[in-house]
Design an enzyme around this catalytic site. Structure first.
Site, mmCIF file in Angstrom:
data_model
loop_
_atom_site.group_PDB
_atom_site.id
_atom_site.type_symbol
_atom_site.label_atom_id
_atom_site.label_comp_id
_atom_site.label_asym_id
_atom_site.label_seq_id
_atom_site.Cartn_x
_atom_site.Cartn_y
_atom_site.Cartn_z
ATOM 1 N N LYS A 52 0.838 -1.206 0.000
ATOM 2 C CA LYS A 52 0.000 0.000 0.000
ATOM 3 C C LYS A 52 0.877 1.262 0.000
ATOM 4 C CE LYS A 52 -3.891 -2.335 2.161
ATOM 5 N NZ LYS A 52 -4.518 -2.798 3.400
ATOM 6 N N GLN A 96 -4.651 -1.733 9.876
ATOM 7 C CA GLN A 96 -4.490 -3.064 9.301
ATOM 8 C C GLN A 96 -4.988 -4.129 10.286
ATOM 9 O OE1 GLN A 96 -3.365 -3.698 6.066
ATOM 10 N NE2 GLN A 96 -4.027 -5.759 6.523
ATOM 11 N N ASP A 119 -11.104 2.717 4.322
ATOM 12 C CA ASP A 119 -11.418 1.284 4.193
ATOM 13 C C ASP A 119 -12.927 1.072 4.061
ATOM 14 O OD1 ASP A 119 -9.386 -0.563 3.943
ATOM 15 O OD2 ASP A 119 -8.910 -0.629 6.076
#
Length: 294
Positions: A52, A96, A119
């Site tokens: 990412k 994460q 997200d």
């Protein structure tokens, strides 16, 4: 049969975003800034977060990796989240998953500012998505919708069967495919581990989106001719004949099912690469929303 090539499409999207970032820079604007919060040293998480950050650099975003020890307390992590929420230099961030066992994931996700939740996991964004309002769509479902749109897969009036009801893929896909518009306007059946006689549904499906995590579960005799297949499954299967010692398999028996399909995503190289591309797209959207507010 046409391959829904996520690798190529994700590169196209990254190039489009990079061009937009150049325009923002040329106009003297602030480039998007994405942060990733990584707790501990889980190998898979390190790999994901690394790719990412690398993607951010490739397209001209600013990026920050917030590395925290495995031993961090829940309160300390919540304090860090508050700091990121209040950081005016930051457009969006992700935490994460999975988090260490002693931390309540739900509590952490709820603490994220919905306007920075790229997200798309916060209930505010999930609710806005369900109500067909502008929101951050979770990156994997967003990527699937983008593939369907770019390859002009007809979804209106079609019967879509979603296999798996996770909050990250299955549930949002069932909502997105039934929303008004294109892609969408589908009649959706959401199936899961308690569904009886699953093949009765899959045999009648025009579109199958599977996110089960069981390698090669969906066989050719479970689908009809002309079906569109979106395979979100990704499982490492031991294979002594492979130099790596394993191969990556999806939920679909690709060799058998691809002979009957009109569109199909490969694994790897299908849905996977799209996920990071759409996270970047959400971050660009966050940047635009923040600059519009000022």
């Amino acid at each position: 049969m046409q391959l829904l090539d996520g690798k190529k499409t994700s590169n196209d999207i990254k190039n489009e975003i990079a061009a937009e970032v150049q325009s923002i820079k040329a106009a003297g604007g602030k480039v998007p800034h994405l942060a990733a919060v990584l707790v501990g040293t889980n190998g898979a998480s390190l790999t994901y977060v690394g790719s990412k950050v690398k993607s951010c650099q490739e397209i001209g975003f600013d990026s920050t990796l917030v590395s925290l020890p495995e031993t961090i307390t829940e309160d300390e992590l919540l304090a860090k989240i508050k700091e990121l929420n209040e950081d005016d230099n930051l457009d969006g961030y992700i935490v994460q998953l999975p988090l260490p066992k002693h931390i309540d994931e739900q509590k952490i996700l709820l603490a994220i500012d919905p306007d920075k939740d790229v997200d798309g996991f916060h209930p505010t964004n999930f609710g806005r998505m369900a109500l067909e309002m502008e929101s951050f769509i979770p990156a994997t479902p967003f990527g699937i919708m983008e593939l369907l749109e770019r390859y002009k897969v007809e979804t209106s009036g079609k019967h879509t069967v979603v296999i798996g009801r996770s909050h990250i893929v299955g549930r949002p896909m069932s909502i997105l495919m039934s929303r008004k518009g294109n892609p969408g306007d589908s009649t959706v059946t959401l199936t899961h581990s308690r569904t009886k006689n699953l093949e009765e549904y899959t045999k009648n499906a025009d579109i199958i989106i599977t996110a089960l995590g069981v390698p090669e579960f969906l066989k050719a005799d479970m689908v009809k001719d002309g079906v569109t297949i979106i395979d979100v499954g990704i499982t490492r299967v031991d294979d002594a004949s492979n130099p790596k010692g394993y191969v990556i398999k999806g939920d679909v028996d690709f060799d058998g099912v691809s002979k009957k399909a009109s569109f199909i995503t490969p694994v790897p190289g299908g849905v996977g690469p799209m996920t990071i591309a759409m996270l970047l797209k959400n971050t660009l959207l966050a940047r635009k929303m923040r600059s519009a507010k000022k």
